[in-house]
Design a protein around this motif. Structure first.
Motif, mmCIF file in Angstrom:
data_model
loop_
_atom_site.group_PDB
_atom_site.id
_atom_site.type_symbol
_atom_site.label_atom_id
_atom_site.label_comp_id
_atom_site.label_asym_id
_atom_site.label_seq_id
_atom_site.Cartn_x
_atom_site.Cartn_y
_atom_site.Cartn_z
ATOM 1 N N LEU A 160 -0.158 -13.614 4.850
ATOM 2 C CA LEU A 160 -0.748 -13.062 3.835
ATOM 3 C C LEU A 160 0.288 -12.340 2.907
ATOM 4 C CD1 LEU A 160 -3.194 -11.280 6.234
ATOM 5 C CD2 LEU A 160 -3.868 -13.347 4.793
ATOM 6 N N ALA A 161 1.135 -11.872 3.329
ATOM 7 C CA ALA A 161 2.241 -11.199 2.494
ATOM 8 C C ALA A 161 2.829 -12.043 1.467
ATOM 9 C CB ALA A 161 3.168 -10.464 3.201
ATOM 10 N N LYS A 162 3.107 -13.118 1.845
ATOM 11 C CA LYS A 162 4.030 -14.357 1.273
ATOM 12 C C LYS A 162 2.839 -14.790 0.000
ATOM 13 C CE LYS A 162 6.964 -17.597 0.219
ATOM 14 N NZ LYS A 162 6.176 -18.482 -1.041
ATOM 15 N N ASN A 163 1.681 -14.971 0.474
ATOM 16 C CA ASN A 163 0.446 -15.513 -0.448
ATOM 17 C C ASN A 163 0.320 -14.315 -1.555
ATOM 18 O OD1 ASN A 163 0.301 -17.589 0.963
ATOM 19 N ND2 ASN A 163 -1.524 -17.285 2.011
ATOM 20 N N GLY A 184 1.422 -18.192 11.187
ATOM 21 C CA GLY A 184 0.560 -17.242 10.315
ATOM 22 C C GLY A 184 -0.669 -18.039 9.985
ATOM 23 N N GLN A 185 -0.145 -19.194 9.188
ATOM 24 C CA GLN A 185 -1.300 -20.069 8.605
ATOM 25 C C GLN A 185 -2.179 -20.648 9.623
ATOM 26 O OE1 GLN A 185 0.317 -23.372 6.592
ATOM 27 N NE2 GLN A 185 -1.059 -23.469 4.812
ATOM 28 N N ASP A 194 -17.367 -6.822 -0.932
ATOM 29 C CA ASP A 194 -16.957 -8.060 -1.371
ATOM 30 C C ASP A 194 -15.792 -8.603 -0.345
ATOM 31 O OD1 ASP A 194 -18.556 -8.468 -3.460
ATOM 32 O OD2 ASP A 194 -17.222 -7.066 -4.707
ATOM 33 N N LEU A 195 -15.876 -9.711 0.079
ATOM 34 C CA LEU A 195 -14.688 -10.231 0.775
ATOM 35 C C LEU A 195 -13.618 -10.965 -0.028
ATOM 36 C CD1 LEU A 195 -16.903 -11.373 3.970
ATOM 37 C CD2 LEU A 195 -15.412 -9.279 3.722
ATOM 38 N N PRO A 196 -12.381 -10.695 -0.134
ATOM 39 C CA PRO A 196 -11.458 -11.476 -1.112
ATOM 40 C C PRO A 196 -11.265 -12.869 -0.523
ATOM 41 C CG PRO A 196 -10.250 -9.735 0.076
ATOM 42 C CD PRO A 196 -11.987 -9.382 0.459
ATOM 43 N N ASN A 197 -10.907 -13.869 -1.398
ATOM 44 C CA ASN A 197 -10.733 -15.039 -0.970
ATOM 45 C C ASN A 197 -9.019 -15.069 -0.983
ATOM 46 O OD1 ASN A 197 -9.857 -17.717 -0.695
ATOM 47 N ND2 ASN A 197 -11.166 -18.416 -2.185
ATOM 48 N N LEU A 198 -8.478 -15.064 0.346
ATOM 49 C CA LEU A 198 -7.203 -14.701 0.344
ATOM 50 C C LEU A 198 -6.197 -16.038 0.264
ATOM 51 C CD1 LEU A 198 -7.252 -12.557 3.526
ATOM 52 C CD2 LEU A 198 -7.156 -12.064 1.182
ATOM 53 N N MET A 199 -6.862 -17.003 -0.247
ATOM 54 C CA MET A 199 -6.253 -18.390 -0.435
ATOM 55 C C MET A 199 -6.172 -18.552 -2.003
ATOM 56 S SD MET A 199 -5.293 -19.865 2.140
ATOM 57 C CE MET A 199 -4.917 -18.184 2.443
ATOM 58 N N THR A 200 -6.620 -17.579 -2.785
ATOM 59 C CA THR A 200 -6.533 -17.414 -4.313
ATOM 60 C C THR A 200 -5.489 -16.432 -4.491
ATOM 61 O OG1 THR A 200 -8.126 -15.929 -4.775
ATOM 62 C CG2 THR A 200 -8.770 -18.176 -4.590
ATOM 63 N N ALA A 218 -12.924 -17.670 12.312
ATOM 64 C CA ALA A 218 -11.673 -17.474 11.892
ATOM 65 C C ALA A 218 -11.380 -16.735 10.924
ATOM 66 C CB ALA A 218 -11.078 -18.969 11.414
ATOM 67 N N CYS A 219 -10.195 -16.247 10.342
ATOM 68 C CA CYS A 219 -10.137 -15.374 9.200
ATOM 69 C C CYS A 219 -10.541 -16.174 7.859
ATOM 70 C CB CYS A 219 -8.486 -15.072 9.286
ATOM 71 S SG CYS A 219 -7.948 -14.187 10.535
ATOM 72 N N ALA A 220 -10.500 -17.445 7.989
ATOM 73 C CA ALA A 220 -10.722 -18.335 6.892
ATOM 74 C C ALA A 220 -12.329 -18.129 6.724
ATOM 75 C CB ALA A 220 -10.290 -19.711 7.066
ATOM 76 N N THR A 221 -13.108 -17.899 7.775
ATOM 77 C CA THR A 221 -14.531 -18.056 7.688
ATOM 78 C C THR A 221 -15.011 -17.029 6.675
ATOM 79 O OG1 THR A 221 -14.797 -18.531 10.136
ATOM 80 C CG2 THR A 221 -16.606 -17.730 9.097
ATOM 81 N N CYS A 222 -14.413 -15.738 6.428
ATOM 82 C CA CYS A 222 -14.838 -15.015 5.412
ATOM 83 C C CYS A 222 -13.835 -14.598 4.273
ATOM 84 C CB CYS A 222 -14.823 -13.336 6.410
ATOM 85 S SG CYS A 222 -15.962 -13.435 7.471
ATOM 86 N N HIS A 223 -12.589 -15.381 4.387
ATOM 87 C CA HIS A 223 -11.797 -14.939 3.406
ATOM 88 C C HIS A 223 -11.002 -16.536 2.931
ATOM 89 C CE1 HIS A 223 -11.715 -10.612 3.921
ATOM 90 N NE2 HIS A 223 -11.693 -10.830 5.404
ATOM 91 N N ALA A 224 -11.801 -17.335 2.923
ATOM 92 C CA ALA A 224 -11.214 -18.665 2.354
ATOM 93 C C ALA A 224 -12.214 -19.245 1.080
ATOM 94 C CB ALA A 224 -10.744 -19.597 3.055
#
Length: 286
Positions: free
Chosen positions: A270-273, A180-181, A210-216, A194-200
């Motif tokens: 995403l769930a684990k994060n 998943g990562q 607003d696009l949440p930073n899913l790495m936080t 990538a997903c990370a383009t918008c959400h990292a």
């Protein structure tokens, strides 16, 4: 006991009132957006927050939850059985808190499953449906309600107020999380996104969203714990499978098959994060 019909009437009255307020709020947001770039961005975000708060007071997702609960308890399929013996990871029939620990490894299936994969598995093994029947019409459209969306709304609602606690104890859980990562950072499609383009990255926006930073931790928890959600613009409850499907569609990736393992892997990541966040779904979105 409140019936689905009574809930429907109650929510219809709520929604009518909320809709009028929402229109006024939307008008205020548009006016703010035209008043100047810097001020407009802050003002618009403030008005959108008010809009969401008002809508949350009459969330139609309650109707999907009630319908899903009836389906969970009603005998169906060739075996004329209910889903009350479906094991979502906490024992047969236990729904309270189950979603907060999904995806997870299931020994009986020999694989990691998200909620929607597991619901399909139970419909096949307990009720005797074929896989095609169990996954038919996963996403609602006009005049074609989805049974899966209603079942998912019920089960996820049973974890409301529970802390996310997805584990990586089994080797397969670790493998799926890593996949998943990799998927989150994988670039492809016509836009090379990538997903990370918008959400990292912090502070990203698309239109008024607003696009949440899913790495936080904060971003991951805020985003994941509010899906599934009732989409006001679509008039339906949309599940996590639909959310990820739609994101990949907008990136111009190949269309993923419903219930595919790659979507489960991305969900696992995403769930684990989001661990530690309090689950608050089904929520409401624009």
């Amino acid at each position: 006991m409140v019936t689905v019909t009574e809930r429907s009437a109650r929510n219809s009255r709520r929604t009518a009132t909320v809709a009028l307020a929402a229109l006024a709020t939307a008008a205020a947001a548009v006016a703010a957006a035209l008043s100047g770039p810097a001020l407009a961005q802050d003002k618009t975000a403030e008005e959108i927050a008010k809009y969401r708060q008002m809508l949350a007071e009459g969330n139609p997702a309650e109707l999907w939850e009630a319908a899903g609960e009836e389906m969970w308890k009603k005998p169906a399929g060739p075996k004329n059985a209910s889903l009350e013996q479906c094991d979502l990871g906490k024992g047969p029939g236990v729904t309270k808190g189950a979603y907060a620990e999904l995806p997870r490894y299931f020994a009986d299936a020999g694989k990691v499953m998200d909620l929607e994969q597991r619901l399909a598995y139970c419909r096949v093994t307990l009720q005797g449906l074929t896989k095609e029947e169990a996954t038919k019409n996963p996403f609602s459209s006009a005049g074609k309600p989805s049974e899966i969306e209603r079942l998912a709304a019920f089960v996820t609602g049973e974890s409301r107020g529970v802390k996310m606690n997805v584990q990586l104890k089994h080797a397969e859980e670790k493998r799926v999380y890593a996949l998943g990562q990799k998927m989150f950072y994988y670039r492809g499609g016509a836009y090379d996104f990538a997903c990370a383009t918008c959400h990292a990255v912090d502070g990203q926006r698309i239109r008024l969203q607003d696009l949440p930073n899913l790495m936080t931790e904060k971003g991951a928890q805020a985003a994941y714990t509010t899906w599934p959600a009732y989409r006001v613009s679509q008039g339906e409850v949309r599940t996590m499978q639909h959310r990820l499907y739609d994101c990949l569609r907008q990136q111009r990736f190949p269309e993923p098959a419903y219930g595919s393992d790659v979507i489960t892997a991305l969900t696992m990541f995403l769930a684990k994060n989001a661990n530690g966040g309090t689950y608050d779904g089904p929520n409401m979105k624009r």
